[in-house]
Design a protein around this motif. Sequence first.
Motif, PDB file in Angstrom:
ATOM      1  N   PHE A  33       0.693  -1.239   0.050  1.00 39.47           N
ATOM      2  CA  PHE A  33      -0.033  -0.098   0.153  1.00 39.47           C
ATOM      3  C   PHE A  33       0.753   1.092   0.065  1.00 39.47           C
ATOM      4  CE2 PHE A  33      -3.250  -3.192   1.573  1.00 39.47           C
ATOM      5  CZ  PHE A  33      -3.961  -2.918   0.479  1.00 39.47           C
ATOM      6  N   TRP A  34       1.939   1.171   0.607  1.00 41.15           N
ATOM      7  CA  TRP A  34       2.968   2.273   0.534  1.00 41.15           C
ATOM      8  C   TRP A  34       3.651   2.714  -0.430  1.00 41.15           C
ATOM      9  CZ3 TRP A  34       8.411   2.065   2.838  1.00 41.15           C
ATOM     10  CH2 TRP A  34       9.064   3.586   3.165  1.00 41.15           C
ATOM     11  N   HIS A  35       3.596   1.624  -1.646  1.00 38.15           N
ATOM     12  CA  HIS A  35       4.298   1.495  -2.741  1.00 38.15           C
ATOM     13  C   HIS A  35       3.415   2.648  -3.734  1.00 38.15           C
ATOM     14  CE1 HIS A  35       6.583   0.325  -6.328  1.00 38.15           C
ATOM     15  NE2 HIS A  35       5.538   0.249  -6.929  1.00 38.15           N
ATOM     16  N   VAL A  47      13.920   8.970  -5.643  1.00 37.36           N
ATOM     17  CA  VAL A  47      15.205   8.090  -5.602  1.00 37.36           C
ATOM     18  C   VAL A  47      15.593   7.662  -4.080  1.00 37.36           C
ATOM     19  CG1 VAL A  47      17.660   8.119  -5.818  1.00 37.36           C
ATOM     20  CG2 VAL A  47      16.348   9.248  -7.620  1.00 37.36           C
ATOM     21  N   VAL A  48      15.523   8.712  -3.199  1.00 36.26           N
ATOM     22  CA  VAL A  48      15.504   8.343  -1.787  1.00 36.26           C
ATOM     23  C   VAL A  48      14.629   7.878  -1.201  1.00 36.26           C
ATOM     24  CG1 VAL A  48      15.836   9.575   0.279  1.00 36.26           C
ATOM     25  CG2 VAL A  48      17.089  10.613  -1.543  1.00 36.26           C
ATOM     26  N   SER A  49      13.297   7.969  -1.441  1.00 33.63           N
ATOM     27  CA  SER A  49      12.243   6.972  -1.089  1.00 33.63           C
ATOM     28  C   SER A  49      12.281   5.699  -1.668  1.00 33.63           C
ATOM     29  CB  SER A  49      10.893   7.723  -1.481  1.00 33.63           C
ATOM     30  OG  SER A  49      10.591   8.862  -0.787  1.00 33.63           O
ATOM     31  N   GLY A  50      12.554   5.378  -2.973  1.00 29.55           N
ATOM     32  CA  GLY A  50      12.820   4.281  -3.419  1.00 29.55           C
ATOM     33  C   GLY A  50      13.939   3.536  -2.757  1.00 29.55           C
ATOM     34  N   ILE A  51      15.121   4.119  -2.406  1.00 26.93           N
ATOM     35  CA  ILE A  51      16.153   3.195  -1.869  1.00 26.93           C
ATOM     36  C   ILE A  51      15.408   2.963  -0.459  1.00 26.93           C
ATOM     37  CG2 ILE A  51      18.329   3.551  -0.779  1.00 26.93           C
ATOM     38  CD1 ILE A  51      18.960   5.274  -3.233  1.00 26.93           C
ATOM     39  N   GLY A  52      14.982   3.863   0.236  1.00 31.97           N
ATOM     40  CA  GLY A  52      14.350   3.744   1.574  1.00 31.97           C
ATOM     41  C   GLY A  52      13.250   2.593   1.400  1.00 31.97           C
ATOM     42  N   PHE A  53      12.597   2.539   0.538  1.00 24.05           N
ATOM     43  CA  PHE A  53      11.516   1.542   0.374  1.00 24.05           C
ATOM     44  C   PHE A  53      12.014   0.198   0.188  1.00 24.05           C
ATOM     45  CE2 PHE A  53       8.656  -0.868  -2.658  1.00 24.05           C
ATOM     46  CZ  PHE A  53       7.750  -1.204  -1.859  1.00 24.05           C
ATOM     47  N   ARG A  54      13.010   0.030  -0.722  1.00 31.14           N
ATOM     48  CA  ARG A  54      13.877  -1.272  -1.090  1.00 31.14           C
ATOM     49  C   ARG A  54      14.353  -1.804   0.272  1.00 31.14           C
ATOM     50  NH1 ARG A  54      10.547  -2.819  -4.422  1.00 31.14           N
ATOM     51  NH2 ARG A  54      10.768  -1.568  -6.202  1.00 31.14           N
ATOM     52  N   ALA A  56      13.986  -1.047   3.521  1.00 32.84           N
ATOM     53  CA  ALA A  56      12.615  -1.593   4.355  1.00 32.84           C
ATOM     54  C   ALA A  56      12.107  -2.856   4.058  1.00 32.84           C
ATOM     55  CB  ALA A  56      11.562  -0.161   4.598  1.00 32.84           C
ATOM     56  N   GLU A  57      11.803  -3.017   2.780  1.00 34.43           N
ATOM     57  CA  GLU A  57      11.107  -4.242   2.193  1.00 34.43           C
ATOM     58  C   GLU A  57      12.350  -5.644   2.570  1.00 34.43           C
ATOM     59  OE1 GLU A  57       9.464  -5.895  -2.019  1.00 34.43           O
ATOM     60  OE2 GLU A  57      10.936  -4.225  -1.914  1.00 34.43           O
ATOM     61  N   ALA A  58      13.620  -4.997   2.208  1.00 35.77           N
ATOM     62  CA  ALA A  58      14.363  -6.353   2.611  1.00 35.77           C
ATOM     63  C   ALA A  58      14.762  -6.408   3.912  1.00 35.77           C
ATOM     64  CB  ALA A  58      16.078  -5.790   2.074  1.00 35.77           C
ATOM     65  N   ALA A  59      14.461  -5.417   4.736  1.00 35.87           N
ATOM     66  CA  ALA A  59      14.655  -5.688   6.291  1.00 35.87           C
ATOM     67  C   ALA A  59      13.575  -6.524   6.878  1.00 35.87           C
ATOM     68  CB  ALA A  59      14.678  -4.494   6.940  1.00 35.87           C
ATOM     69  N   VAL A  60      12.234  -6.493   6.236  1.00 35.58           N
ATOM     70  CA  VAL A  60      11.038  -6.805   6.792  1.00 35.58           C
ATOM     71  C   VAL A  60      11.374  -8.702   6.316  1.00 35.58           C
ATOM     72  CG1 VAL A  60       8.536  -7.213   6.284  1.00 35.58           C
ATOM     73  CG2 VAL A  60       9.661  -4.996   6.930  1.00 35.58           C
TER      74      VAL A  60
END
Length: 83
Positions: A33-35, A47-54, A56-60
């Motif tokens: 939903f955040w995507h 770019v910054v949000s995309g990196i943060g998103f990836r 966070a996704e990897a961490a989860v």
Amino acid sequence: MTRAPAPMAMVTRVLLMGGGVVGIVLGAVALFFWHTRIVELTGGPRVVSGIGFRLAEAAVLYGGSWLCVRAWNGGPGKSGETA
């Protein structure tokens, strides 16, 4: 000298596996939903949000899978093994 891990109690294993599965599912749903907000951003923030998103996704996904694997491997050893 190798150190054999102590077997984990069944309740602990179930809780770890359950926590891992819940973490993966809730993380995936929240990130799904955040995507939409991230895709709508443009320029530097995207770019910054995309990196943060990836990250966070990897961490989860890594955290949830680590919990599941840790619980699975913490079970009773093979028969005939001595501690």
